[in-house]
Write a protein that holds these residues in place. Structure first.
Motif, PDB file in Angstrom:
ATOM      1  N   LEU A  76      -1.826   9.548   5.761  1.00  0.00           N
ATOM      2  CA  LEU A  76      -2.967   9.082   6.543  1.00  0.00           C
ATOM      3  C   LEU A  76      -3.372   7.674   6.115  1.00  0.00           C
ATOM      4  N   ARG A  77      -3.387   7.436   4.797  1.00  0.00           N
ATOM      5  CA  ARG A  77      -3.762   6.107   4.287  1.00  0.00           C
ATOM      6  C   ARG A  77      -2.720   5.065   4.654  1.00  0.00           C
ATOM      7  N   ALA A  78      -1.450   5.416   4.473  1.00  0.00           N
ATOM      8  CA  ALA A  78      -0.389   4.462   4.800  1.00  0.00           C
ATOM      9  C   ALA A  78      -0.363   4.155   6.290  1.00  0.00           C
ATOM     10  N   GLY A  79      -0.597   5.164   7.097  1.00  0.00           N
ATOM     11  CA  GLY A  79      -0.558   4.979   8.546  1.00  0.00           C
ATOM     12  C   GLY A  79      -1.705   4.172   9.094  1.00  0.00           C
ATOM     13  N   ASP A  80      -2.691   3.893   8.247  1.00  0.00           N
ATOM     14  CA  ASP A  80      -3.850   3.109   8.672  1.00  0.00           C
ATOM     15  C   ASP A  80      -3.735   1.648   8.261  1.00  0.00           C
ATOM     16  N   THR A  81      -2.567   1.232   7.803  1.00  0.00           N
ATOM     17  CA  THR A  81      -2.386  -0.144   7.315  1.00  0.00           C
ATOM     18  C   THR A  81      -1.786  -1.049   8.388  1.00  0.00           C
ATOM     19  N   GLN A  82      -2.017  -2.343   8.204  1.00  0.00           N
ATOM     20  CA  GLN A  82      -1.382  -3.340   9.062  1.00  0.00           C
ATOM     21  C   GLN A  82       0.134  -3.289   8.907  1.00  0.00           C
ATOM     22  N   ASP A  83       0.599  -3.002   7.681  1.00  0.00           N
ATOM     23  CA  ASP A  83       2.032  -2.980   7.431  1.00  0.00           C
ATOM     24  C   ASP A  83       2.736  -1.875   8.228  1.00  0.00           C
ATOM     25  N   PHE A  84       2.081  -0.743   8.410  1.00  0.00           N
ATOM     26  CA  PHE A  84       2.678   0.316   9.228  1.00  0.00           C
ATOM     27  C   PHE A  84       2.857  -0.168  10.662  1.00  0.00           C
ATOM     28  N   PHE A 103       0.236  14.499   2.878  1.00  0.00           N
ATOM     29  CA  PHE A 103      -0.567  14.363   4.090  1.00  0.00           C
ATOM     30  C   PHE A 103      -1.658  13.306   3.906  1.00  0.00           C
ATOM     31  N   GLN A 104      -2.385  13.383   2.790  1.00  0.00           N
ATOM     32  CA  GLN A 104      -3.457  12.418   2.526  1.00  0.00           C
ATOM     33  C   GLN A 104      -2.913  10.995   2.387  1.00  0.00           C
ATOM     34  N   GLU A 130       2.443  23.479  -2.300  1.00  0.00           N
ATOM     35  CA  GLU A 130       1.355  23.310  -1.336  1.00  0.00           C
ATOM     36  C   GLU A 130       0.488  22.098  -1.699  1.00  0.00           C
ATOM     37  N   ASP A 131       0.212  21.934  -2.997  1.00  0.00           N
ATOM     38  CA  ASP A 131      -0.575  20.766  -3.429  1.00  0.00           C
ATOM     39  C   ASP A 131       0.130  19.478  -3.044  1.00  0.00           C
ATOM     40  N   GLN A 132       1.448  19.455  -3.211  1.00  0.00           N
ATOM     41  CA  GLN A 132       2.191  18.238  -2.910  1.00  0.00           C
ATOM     42  C   GLN A 132       2.238  17.971  -1.411  1.00  0.00           C
ATOM     43  N   LEU A 133       2.355  19.011  -0.615  1.00  0.00           N
ATOM     44  CA  LEU A 133       2.289  18.831   0.834  1.00  0.00           C
ATOM     45  C   LEU A 133       0.949  18.220   1.234  1.00  0.00           C
ATOM     46  N   ASN A 134      -0.128  18.704   0.632  1.00  0.00           N
ATOM     47  CA  ASN A 134      -1.455  18.173   0.949  1.00  0.00           C
ATOM     48  C   ASN A 134      -1.583  16.718   0.514  1.00  0.00           C
ATOM     49  N   LEU A 135      -1.024  16.411  -0.666  1.00  0.00           N
ATOM     50  CA  LEU A 135      -1.096  15.030  -1.143  1.00  0.00           C
ATOM     51  C   LEU A 135      -0.281  14.106  -0.245  1.00  0.00           C
ATOM     52  N   VAL A 158       0.840  -1.201   0.000  1.00  0.00           N
ATOM     53  CA  VAL A 158       0.000   0.000   0.000  1.00  0.00           C
ATOM     54  C   VAL A 158       0.876   1.253   0.000  1.00  0.00           C
ATOM     55  N   ALA A 159       1.878   1.268   0.852  1.00  0.00           N
ATOM     56  CA  ALA A 159       2.780   2.422   0.906  1.00  0.00           C
ATOM     57  C   ALA A 159       3.533   2.583  -0.412  1.00  0.00           C
ATOM     58  N   LEU A 160       3.971   1.477  -1.008  1.00  0.00           N
ATOM     59  CA  LEU A 160       4.691   1.565  -2.273  1.00  0.00           C
ATOM     60  C   LEU A 160       3.800   2.109  -3.385  1.00  0.00           C
ATOM     61  N   SER A 161       2.534   1.716  -3.392  1.00  0.00           N
ATOM     62  CA  SER A 161       1.617   2.237  -4.414  1.00  0.00           C
ATOM     63  C   SER A 161       1.380   3.735  -4.211  1.00  0.00           C
ATOM     64  N   LEU A 162       1.347   4.162  -2.961  1.00  0.00           N
ATOM     65  CA  LEU A 162       1.176   5.590  -2.678  1.00  0.00           C
ATOM     66  C   LEU A 162       2.431   6.381  -3.039  1.00  0.00           C
ATOM     67  N   ILE A 163       3.605   5.777  -2.861  1.00  0.00           N
ATOM     68  CA  ILE A 163       4.847   6.418  -3.305  1.00  0.00           C
ATOM     69  C   ILE A 163       4.799   6.635  -4.813  1.00  0.00           C
ATOM     70  N   ARG A 164       4.325   5.610  -5.552  1.00  0.00           N
ATOM     71  CA  ARG A 164       4.174   5.756  -7.007  1.00  0.00           C
ATOM     72  C   ARG A 164       3.293   6.961  -7.321  1.00  0.00           C
ATOM     73  N   LYS A 165       2.166   7.049  -6.645  1.00  0.00           N
ATOM     74  CA  LYS A 165       1.214   8.143  -6.902  1.00  0.00           C
ATOM     75  C   LYS A 165       1.849   9.499  -6.618  1.00  0.00           C
ATOM     76  N   LEU A 166       2.573   9.595  -5.521  1.00  0.00           N
ATOM     77  CA  LEU A 166       3.186  10.871  -5.164  1.00  0.00           C
ATOM     78  C   LEU A 166       4.142  11.361  -6.252  1.00  0.00           C
TER      79      LEU A 166
END
Length: 262
Positions: free
Chosen positions: A236-244, A232-233, A225-230, A207-215
């Motif tokens: 939040l998703r990565a921090g809600d995973t079992q892997d974290f 952050f979002q 500012e847009d990138q800081l917000n992204l 999940v974190a790796l897929s989010l890194i791709r997106k970033l």
């Protein structure tokens, strides 16, 4: 699994997607694009199991661009570029939005659209004998398949324009020097090294790796500012995973993490 001019194999959590029309050095046809779409469907059906994809070519080439065979013999001429929106672009968009990392193993020439396919990898590995080629000017066309978006962001405007206007080969070693690719290996060990890397990625926090791709895909179009917000979002998703939770636990317990991709 065999599709039209495409083969798909699974090695544990790694899917190996291979362009396979060796008679034309894996040039892309409408049939191949259909095969690629079906292969991606099969990968997405195994989304919970597939945690990395390796994209490569069969035989001597990675991909030599669009298949032009028979074009001069068509009774009704088809306008160049019409298959972009119906075939190429859907594939490119699906690769960009894939749920897991992609390793491209460039085993030979990567020309035209094939160069774009190769550059879609999150990690781009090359055989020492391979090369890249913006072949469009050789047949009186303009670069497509996202190459005019990808190249300036990877090697800058001057080098991108030179590659496109001159249509000269870019050897793997020079591509590495320019920062276009990640690693170059002797031909005989390319796939071994690609699979080694893919297995390492597949054992990671998917999940974190897929989010890194997106970033990194979204970053060029975002303001700071847009990138800081992204970020952050996504955090939040990565921090809600079992892997974290597993990663933090493993760090505190001084043991290797056992990520599940969830």
């Amino acid at each position: 699994m065999q599709f039209k001019h495409v083969t798909l194999d699974f090695d544990g959590a790694v899917a190996i997607l291979k362009l396979d029309h060796q008679e034309v050095m894996n040039a892309v046809s409408v049939d191949m694009l259909g095969g690629l779409a079906e292969a991606l469907d099969a990968i997405e059906e195994k989304k919970d199991e597939v945690r990395c994809v390796v994209l490569t070519g069969a035989g001597r080439a990675f991909c030599t661009g669009a298949n032009l065979q028979g074009r001069n013999n068509q009774s009704k001429k088809t306008k160049a570029g019409l298959t972009l929106e119906t075939g190429f672009h859907p594939f490119l968009r699906r690769i960009r939005n894939l749920h897991c990392p992609i390793v491209t193993a460039v085993n030979g020439p990567a020309a035209g659209a094939g160069m774009s396919f190769a550059l879609l990898g999150d990690m781009i590995l090359c055989a020492r004998s391979s090369y890249f080629l913006q072949a469009f000017r050789r047949i009186g066309l303009v670069p497509d398949c996202g190459s005019t978006w990808l190249l300036p962001r990877l090697v800058g405007r001057a080098r991108s324009i030179e590659l496109s206007l001159m249509g000269e080969r870019l050897p793997a070693e020079k591509a590495l020097e320019w920062g276009l690719v990640n690693r170059v290996y002797d031909d005989g060990v390319l796939m071994e090294e690609a699979m080694r890397l893919a297995r390492d990625l597949a054992s990671g926090p998917t999940v974190a790796l897929s989010l890194i791709r997106k970033l990194y895909w979204d970053s060029p179009e975002n303001s700071f500012e847009d990138q800081l917000n992204l970020e952050f979002q996504c955090q939040l998703r990565a921090g809600d995973t079992q892997d974290f939770r597993e990663g933090v636990g493993a760090f505190l317990e001084k043991r290797p993490a056992q990520f599940k991709g969830k």
